[in-house]
Design a protein around this motif. Sequence first.
Motif, PDB file in Angstrom:
ATOM      1  N   TYR A 165     -14.007  -2.125  -1.107  1.00  0.00           N
ATOM      2  CA  TYR A 165     -13.443  -0.884  -0.693  1.00  0.00           C
ATOM      3  C   TYR A 165     -12.471  -0.487  -1.800  1.00  0.00           C
ATOM      4  CZ  TYR A 165     -14.700  -3.379   3.643  1.00  0.00           C
ATOM      5  OH  TYR A 165     -15.467  -4.019   4.556  1.00  0.00           O
ATOM      6  N   GLY A 166     -12.496   1.004  -1.688  1.00  0.00           N
ATOM      7  CA  GLY A 166     -11.638   1.467  -2.776  1.00  0.00           C
ATOM      8  C   GLY A 166     -12.319   2.831  -3.205  1.00  0.00           C
ATOM      9  N   PRO A 167     -11.518   3.480  -4.157  1.00  0.00           N
ATOM     10  CA  PRO A 167     -10.048   2.992  -4.441  1.00  0.00           C
ATOM     11  C   PRO A 167      -9.192   2.920  -3.488  1.00  0.00           C
ATOM     12  CG  PRO A 167     -10.441   5.180  -5.629  1.00  0.00           C
ATOM     13  CD  PRO A 167     -11.645   4.915  -4.922  1.00  0.00           C
ATOM     14  N   VAL A 168      -8.314   1.800  -3.819  1.00  0.00           N
ATOM     15  CA  VAL A 168      -7.012   1.797  -2.924  1.00  0.00           C
ATOM     16  C   VAL A 168      -5.786   2.036  -3.543  1.00  0.00           C
ATOM     17  CG1 VAL A 168      -5.716   0.249  -1.226  1.00  0.00           C
ATOM     18  CG2 VAL A 168      -8.246   0.316  -1.277  1.00  0.00           C
ATOM     19  N   ARG A 169      -4.703   2.714  -3.348  1.00  0.00           N
ATOM     20  CA  ARG A 169      -3.695   2.960  -4.178  1.00  0.00           C
ATOM     21  C   ARG A 169      -2.421   1.521  -3.659  1.00  0.00           C
ATOM     22  NH1 ARG A 169      -1.103   8.464  -4.419  1.00  0.00           N
ATOM     23  NH2 ARG A 169      -1.264   8.569  -2.250  1.00  0.00           N
ATOM     24  N   MET A 170      -2.175   1.026  -4.732  1.00  0.00           N
ATOM     25  CA  MET A 170      -1.339  -0.391  -4.537  1.00  0.00           C
ATOM     26  C   MET A 170       0.230   0.265  -5.120  1.00  0.00           C
ATOM     27  SD  MET A 170      -3.316  -2.317  -3.029  1.00  0.00           S
ATOM     28  CE  MET A 170      -2.350  -3.992  -3.210  1.00  0.00           C
ATOM     29  N   CYS A 171       1.234  -0.267  -4.561  1.00  0.00           N
ATOM     30  CA  CYS A 171       2.647   0.115  -5.111  1.00  0.00           C
ATOM     31  C   CYS A 171       3.081  -1.183  -6.035  1.00  0.00           C
ATOM     32  CB  CYS A 171       3.581   0.003  -4.003  1.00  0.00           C
ATOM     33  SG  CYS A 171       3.250   1.199  -2.702  1.00  0.00           S
ATOM     34  N   LEU A 213       0.827  -1.185   0.065  1.00  0.00           N
ATOM     35  CA  LEU A 213       0.172  -0.068   0.026  1.00  0.00           C
ATOM     36  C   LEU A 213       1.036   1.246   0.090  1.00  0.00           C
ATOM     37  CD1 LEU A 213      -2.715  -1.014   2.559  1.00  0.00           C
ATOM     38  CD2 LEU A 213      -2.898  -1.329   0.295  1.00  0.00           C
ATOM     39  N   MET A 214       0.296   2.162  -0.588  1.00  0.00           N
ATOM     40  CA  MET A 214       0.971   3.446  -0.739  1.00  0.00           C
ATOM     41  C   MET A 214       1.355   3.977   0.764  1.00  0.00           C
ATOM     42  SD  MET A 214       1.925   4.580  -3.616  1.00  0.00           S
ATOM     43  CE  MET A 214       2.353   6.383  -3.160  1.00  0.00           C
ATOM     44  N   GLU A 215       2.521   4.633   0.992  1.00  0.00           N
ATOM     45  CA  GLU A 215       2.684   5.054   2.527  1.00  0.00           C
ATOM     46  C   GLU A 215       1.827   5.928   3.123  1.00  0.00           C
ATOM     47  OE1 GLU A 215       6.684   6.330   2.865  1.00  0.00           O
ATOM     48  OE2 GLU A 215       7.784   4.686   2.251  1.00  0.00           O
ATOM     49  N   ASP A 216       1.079   6.843   2.326  1.00  0.00           N
ATOM     50  CA  ASP A 216       0.074   7.836   2.825  1.00  0.00           C
ATOM     51  C   ASP A 216      -1.266   7.211   3.063  1.00  0.00           C
ATOM     52  OD1 ASP A 216      -0.441   7.601   0.183  1.00  0.00           O
ATOM     53  OD2 ASP A 216      -0.709   9.700  -0.314  1.00  0.00           O
ATOM     54  N   ASP A 217      -1.385   5.760   2.741  1.00  0.00           N
ATOM     55  CA  ASP A 217      -2.643   5.169   2.770  1.00  0.00           C
ATOM     56  C   ASP A 217      -2.443   3.898   3.620  1.00  0.00           C
ATOM     57  OD1 ASP A 217      -5.358   5.226   2.525  1.00  0.00           O
ATOM     58  OD2 ASP A 217      -5.265   4.435   0.350  1.00  0.00           O
ATOM     59  N   THR A 258       5.751   2.511  -9.837  1.00  0.00           N
ATOM     60  CA  THR A 258       4.554   3.285  -9.839  1.00  0.00           C
ATOM     61  C   THR A 258       3.488   2.846  -8.944  1.00  0.00           C
ATOM     62  OG1 THR A 258       3.929   1.820 -11.585  1.00  0.00           O
ATOM     63  CG2 THR A 258       5.168   3.686 -12.526  1.00  0.00           C
ATOM     64  N   THR A 259       2.207   3.342  -9.241  1.00  0.00           N
ATOM     65  CA  THR A 259       1.062   3.214  -8.281  1.00  0.00           C
ATOM     66  C   THR A 259      -0.099   2.816  -9.271  1.00  0.00           C
ATOM     67  OG1 THR A 259       0.074   5.260  -8.185  1.00  0.00           O
ATOM     68  CG2 THR A 259       1.768   4.712  -6.484  1.00  0.00           C
ATOM     69  N   ARG A 260      -1.093   1.769  -8.813  1.00  0.00           N
ATOM     70  CA  ARG A 260      -2.281   1.429  -9.194  1.00  0.00           C
ATOM     71  C   ARG A 260      -3.432   1.389  -8.600  1.00  0.00           C
ATOM     72  NH1 ARG A 260      -1.822   1.621 -14.688  1.00  0.00           N
ATOM     73  NH2 ARG A 260      -3.425   0.191 -15.084  1.00  0.00           N
ATOM     74  N   SER A 261      -4.525   2.205  -8.906  1.00  0.00           N
ATOM     75  CA  SER A 261      -5.816   1.965  -8.201  1.00  0.00           C
ATOM     76  C   SER A 261      -6.652   1.028  -8.384  1.00  0.00           C
ATOM     77  CB  SER A 261      -6.528   3.405  -8.582  1.00  0.00           C
ATOM     78  OG  SER A 261      -5.754   4.542  -8.219  1.00  0.00           O
ATOM     79  N   THR A 262      -7.138   0.449  -7.210  1.00  0.00           N
ATOM     80  CA  THR A 262      -7.878  -0.894  -7.158  1.00  0.00           C
ATOM     81  C   THR A 262      -9.072  -0.770  -6.391  1.00  0.00           C
ATOM     82  OG1 THR A 262      -6.780  -1.917  -5.448  1.00  0.00           O
ATOM     83  CG2 THR A 262      -5.681  -2.310  -7.645  1.00  0.00           C
ATOM     84  N   ASP A 263     -10.133  -1.352  -7.034  1.00  0.00           N
ATOM     85  CA  ASP A 263     -11.228  -1.673  -6.082  1.00  0.00           C
ATOM     86  C   ASP A 263     -10.743  -3.081  -5.200  1.00  0.00           C
ATOM     87  OD1 ASP A 263     -12.643   0.558  -6.361  1.00  0.00           O
ATOM     88  OD2 ASP A 263     -13.977  -0.109  -7.759  1.00  0.00           O
ATOM     89  N   VAL A 264     -11.136  -3.229  -4.108  1.00  0.00           N
ATOM     90  CA  VAL A 264     -10.802  -4.412  -3.366  1.00  0.00           C
ATOM     91  C   VAL A 264     -12.108  -5.002  -2.891  1.00  0.00           C
ATOM     92  CG1 VAL A 264      -9.455  -5.423  -1.567  1.00  0.00           C
ATOM     93  CG2 VAL A 264      -8.738  -3.431  -2.808  1.00  0.00           C
ATOM     94  N   ALA A 265     -12.418  -6.294  -3.346  1.00  0.00           N
ATOM     95  CA  ALA A 265     -13.407  -6.858  -2.715  1.00  0.00           C
ATOM     96  C   ALA A 265     -12.940  -7.997  -1.729  1.00  0.00           C
ATOM     97  CB  ALA A 265     -14.324  -7.997  -3.707  1.00  0.00           C
ATOM     98  N   VAL A 266     -13.368  -7.914  -0.547  1.00  0.00           N
ATOM     99  CA  VAL A 266     -13.108  -8.875   0.417  1.00  0.00           C
ATOM    100  C   VAL A 266     -14.059  -9.858   0.896  1.00  0.00           C
ATOM    101  CG1 VAL A 266     -12.208  -8.757   2.837  1.00  0.00           C
ATOM    102  CG2 VAL A 266     -11.876  -6.726   1.387  1.00  0.00           C
ATOM    103  N   ALA A 267     -13.446 -11.145   1.040  1.00  0.00           N
ATOM    104  CA  ALA A 267     -14.586 -12.175   1.619  1.00  0.00           C
ATOM    105  C   ALA A 267     -13.616 -13.017   2.541  1.00  0.00           C
ATOM    106  CB  ALA A 267     -14.950 -12.747   0.515  1.00  0.00           C
ATOM    107  N   ASP A 295      -8.415  -3.345 -11.164  1.00  0.00           N
ATOM    108  CA  ASP A 295      -7.750  -2.302 -11.732  1.00  0.00           C
ATOM    109  C   ASP A 295      -8.493  -1.311 -11.990  1.00  0.00           C
ATOM    110  OD1 ASP A 295      -5.928  -0.194 -12.588  1.00  0.00           O
ATOM    111  OD2 ASP A 295      -4.987  -1.668 -14.128  1.00  0.00           O
ATOM    112  N   VAL A 296      -8.632  -0.036 -11.302  1.00  0.00           N
ATOM    113  CA  VAL A 296      -9.578   1.185 -11.640  1.00  0.00           C
ATOM    114  C   VAL A 296      -8.660   2.286 -11.744  1.00  0.00           C
ATOM    115  CG1 VAL A 296     -11.732   0.011 -10.695  1.00  0.00           C
ATOM    116  CG2 VAL A 296     -10.029   1.678  -9.242  1.00  0.00           C
ATOM    117  N   THR A 297      -7.557   2.207 -12.348  1.00  0.00           N
ATOM    118  CA  THR A 297      -6.494   3.494 -12.361  1.00  0.00           C
ATOM    119  C   THR A 297      -7.027   4.402 -13.528  1.00  0.00           C
ATOM    120  OG1 THR A 297      -4.548   2.059 -11.920  1.00  0.00           O
ATOM    121  CG2 THR A 297      -4.256   4.026 -12.830  1.00  0.00           C
ATOM    122  N   GLU A 298      -7.499   3.997 -14.447  1.00  0.00           N
ATOM    123  CA  GLU A 298      -7.873   4.788 -15.712  1.00  0.00           C
ATOM    124  C   GLU A 298      -9.253   5.531 -15.098  1.00  0.00           C
ATOM    125  OE1 GLU A 298      -8.009   7.122 -19.165  1.00  0.00           O
ATOM    126  OE2 GLU A 298      -6.746   6.077 -18.120  1.00  0.00           O
TER     127      GLU A 298
END
Length: 205
Positions: A86-92, A68-72, A97-106, A122-125
């Motif tokens: 949950y999201g978008p969550v920024r992943m390293c 995860l990004m340090e600020d998040d 670089t970083t990518r924004s993702t929606d995270v489904a948890v189960a 991936d929901v970066t765009e």
Amino acid sequence: MDSKRTGAHPGAAPLSQRHFEIIFNAIHDAILVLDADTQRILHANNQVLGLLGYHPEEILGRDLKSLLMEDDPGALNEAQLVDGVYGPVRMCCASGTTRSTDVAVAVIPWDGQPALLYSLRDVTERTRLEDERARLIAELRNALAEVKQLSGLLPICANCKRIRDDQGYWATVEQYISQHTEAEFSHGICPECRDKLYPELPRKA
């Protein structure tokens, strides 16, 4: 474990860890399986390479926070043992670089213990477009807030043409309009005034 919680039908044989691995590698999204207590990665499917640039074996045993990004860092803390998206969550990414993702948890069974299934999409765009839209809306609102309009009746002197402002002071037309709009003045002289003030100058055809 509750069959409703795991999605299994009563009386059905539970899926083995190997079955889960086969299913996860057939899914388009990147999949991480985490230890429910330590948040360490127990399994990563092949799609993790395409999303984050890591080979699955490179991140096994790592804490999820390291991705995860340090600020998040606490972005997914609330997701522990809670189903939802949950999201978008920024992943390293491995590239830095970083990518924004929606995270489904189960919650799923893994090696006889409850584990967290994180499905990363991936929901970066989409996030970039949403951020751009929000920026444009903010700029538009700021521009509209700066626009000043004149409306209503203006008290103007019939002789000198000065305008009385709200405080009772009389200002020139140029001063008043400059104070109440974004307009700026550049001065010239009209043909009628030129002939009156400078009759010696030749008239323009």
